[in-house]
Design a protein around this motif. Structure first.
Motif, PDB file in Angstrom:
ATOM      1  N   LYS A 185       0.815  -1.214   0.000  1.00  0.00           N
ATOM      2  CA  LYS A 185       0.000   0.000   0.000  1.00  0.00           C
ATOM      3  C   LYS A 185       0.853   1.269   0.000  1.00  0.00           C
ATOM      4  O   LYS A 185       0.331   2.356  -0.165  1.00  0.00           O
ATOM      5  N   TYR A 186       2.162   1.128   0.171  1.00  0.00           N
ATOM      6  CA  TYR A 186       3.048   2.287   0.248  1.00  0.00           C
ATOM      7  C   TYR A 186       3.968   2.454  -0.957  1.00  0.00           C
ATOM      8  O   TYR A 186       4.794   3.368  -0.964  1.00  0.00           O
ATOM      9  N   VAL A 187       3.890   1.583  -1.949  1.00  0.00           N
ATOM     10  CA  VAL A 187       4.805   1.660  -3.089  1.00  0.00           C
ATOM     11  C   VAL A 187       4.034   1.849  -4.385  1.00  0.00           C
ATOM     12  O   VAL A 187       2.830   1.616  -4.452  1.00  0.00           O
ATOM     13  N   GLN A 188       4.758   2.242  -5.428  1.00  0.00           N
ATOM     14  CA  GLN A 188       4.185   2.249  -6.777  1.00  0.00           C
ATOM     15  C   GLN A 188       4.213   0.802  -7.255  1.00  0.00           C
ATOM     16  O   GLN A 188       5.282   0.245  -7.533  1.00  0.00           O
ATOM     17  N   TYR A 232       1.848  -9.640   1.615  1.00  0.00           N
ATOM     18  CA  TYR A 232       0.613  -9.485   2.371  1.00  0.00           C
ATOM     19  C   TYR A 232       0.536  -8.077   2.947  1.00  0.00           C
ATOM     20  O   TYR A 232       1.552  -7.408   3.130  1.00  0.00           O
ATOM     21  N   ASP A 233      -0.699  -7.644   3.194  1.00  0.00           N
ATOM     22  CA  ASP A 233      -0.908  -6.326   3.784  1.00  0.00           C
ATOM     23  C   ASP A 233      -2.354  -6.207   4.231  1.00  0.00           C
ATOM     24  O   ASP A 233      -3.204  -7.010   3.837  1.00  0.00           O
ATOM     25  N   PHE A 234      -2.627  -5.189   5.041  1.00  0.00           N
ATOM     26  CA  PHE A 234      -4.000  -4.863   5.385  1.00  0.00           C
ATOM     27  C   PHE A 234      -4.717  -4.433   4.121  1.00  0.00           C
ATOM     28  O   PHE A 234      -4.108  -3.876   3.203  1.00  0.00           O
ATOM     29  N   SER A 235      -6.024  -4.658   4.084  1.00  0.00           N
ATOM     30  CA  SER A 235      -6.782  -4.284   2.898  1.00  0.00           C
ATOM     31  C   SER A 235      -8.166  -3.797   3.295  1.00  0.00           C
ATOM     32  O   SER A 235      -8.508  -3.725   4.475  1.00  0.00           O
ATOM     33  N   CYS A 236      -8.946  -3.481   2.305  1.00  0.00           N
ATOM     34  CA  CYS A 236     -10.285  -2.939   2.501  1.00  0.00           C
ATOM     35  C   CYS A 236     -11.230  -4.038   3.003  1.00  0.00           C
ATOM     36  O   CYS A 236     -11.114  -5.186   2.578  1.00  0.00           O
ATOM     37  N   ASP A 245      -7.612   4.964   7.144  1.00  0.00           N
ATOM     38  CA  ASP A 245      -7.783   5.499   5.796  1.00  0.00           C
ATOM     39  C   ASP A 245      -6.961   4.739   4.763  1.00  0.00           C
ATOM     40  O   ASP A 245      -7.431   4.468   3.660  1.00  0.00           O
ATOM     41  N   VAL A 246      -5.739   4.385   5.104  1.00  0.00           N
ATOM     42  CA  VAL A 246      -4.896   3.688   4.136  1.00  0.00           C
ATOM     43  C   VAL A 246      -5.432   2.275   3.883  1.00  0.00           C
ATOM     44  O   VAL A 246      -5.404   1.787   2.745  1.00  0.00           O
ATOM     45  N   ARG A 254      -8.581   1.391   4.008  1.00  0.00           N
ATOM     46  CA  ARG A 254      -9.812   1.535   3.241  1.00  0.00           C
ATOM     47  C   ARG A 254      -9.582   2.055   1.819  1.00  0.00           C
ATOM     48  O   ARG A 254     -10.298   1.689   0.912  1.00  0.00           O
ATOM     49  N   GLN A 255      -8.599   2.920   1.628  1.00  0.00           N
ATOM     50  CA  GLN A 255      -8.526   3.671   0.380  1.00  0.00           C
ATOM     51  C   GLN A 255      -7.370   3.331  -0.543  1.00  0.00           C
ATOM     52  O   GLN A 255      -7.368   3.753  -1.691  1.00  0.00           O
ATOM     53  N   SER A 256      -6.385   2.581  -0.097  1.00  0.00           N
ATOM     54  CA  SER A 256      -5.225   2.377  -0.971  1.00  0.00           C
ATOM     55  C   SER A 256      -5.573   1.556  -2.196  1.00  0.00           C
ATOM     56  O   SER A 256      -5.060   1.807  -3.277  1.00  0.00           O
ATOM     57  N   GLY A 257      -6.447   0.556  -2.058  1.00  0.00           N
ATOM     58  CA  GLY A 257      -6.853  -0.256  -3.204  1.00  0.00           C
ATOM     59  C   GLY A 257      -5.762  -1.140  -3.776  1.00  0.00           C
ATOM     60  O   GLY A 257      -5.889  -1.674  -4.867  1.00  0.00           O
ATOM     61  N   TRP A 258      -4.678  -1.310  -3.027  1.00  0.00           N
ATOM     62  CA  TRP A 258      -3.552  -2.107  -3.549  1.00  0.00           C
ATOM     63  C   TRP A 258      -3.982  -3.510  -3.919  1.00  0.00           C
ATOM     64  O   TRP A 258      -3.480  -4.068  -4.898  1.00  0.00           O
TER      65      TRP A 258
END
Length: 149
Positions: free
Chosen positions: A39-42, A63-67, A108-109, A111-115
């Motif tokens: 969620k923090y990279v391009q 792996y990461d947190f997601s929506c 917010d990250v 919910r909104q990153s959409g990775w």
């Protein structure tokens, strides 16, 4: 724990770098793992760079947190993100400033990153196949596994 058990790992060099520009030779790894990073990279640059350093057939695990998902567990997770985290932040702010800002940022990250929706196409464009994605615990975490072609 691994470092304490294996002398070869204890002797491994430590490297600090950005995930979008890895300081390693091409085709030098069999496995790359990343936790709480996507969620923090391009994602397109990250996918290309990981593909570059993996040998053909090499694997990526992320792996990461997601929506939150629309199922019952996802609704509980959404309640946690939208109500519990801000409440915890307000309580902690009484003793340590900035907690509410941090916990609202995490909400917010997530919910909104959409990775979790964008990583598949980025990996495919970079040359990964197959790609497998699994959301668990109502979206609290999403795992992605891919193989470099």
């Amino acid at each position: 724990m691994l470092l304490a058990q294996d002398r070869r790992l204890r002797a491994a060099p430590r490297v600090q770098a950005t995930a979008e520009a890895l300081p390693f030779r091409s085709a030098s790894f069999d496995l790359v793992t990343a936790g709480y990073l996507p969620k923090y990279v391009q994602l397109d640059r990250f996918a290309c760079e990981v593909h570059r350093v993996l040998r053909p057939g090499g694997r990526l695990a992320v792996y990461d947190f997601s929506c939150p998902t629309p199922d019952a567990f996802g609704r509980l997770y959404a309640l946690y993100l939208d109500r519990v985290l801000p409440w915890l932040g307000r309580r902690r702010d009484r003793t340590s400033p900035m907690w509410s800002t941090l916990l609202e940022f995490l909400r917010d990250v997530a919910r909104q990153s959409g990775w979790e929706e964008r990583i598949g196409p980025a990996l495919r464009a970079a040359g990964f196949d197959p790609i497998r994605r699994q959301q668990a615990l109502g979206g609290i975490v999403t795992w992605v596994w891919a193989v470099a072609t």
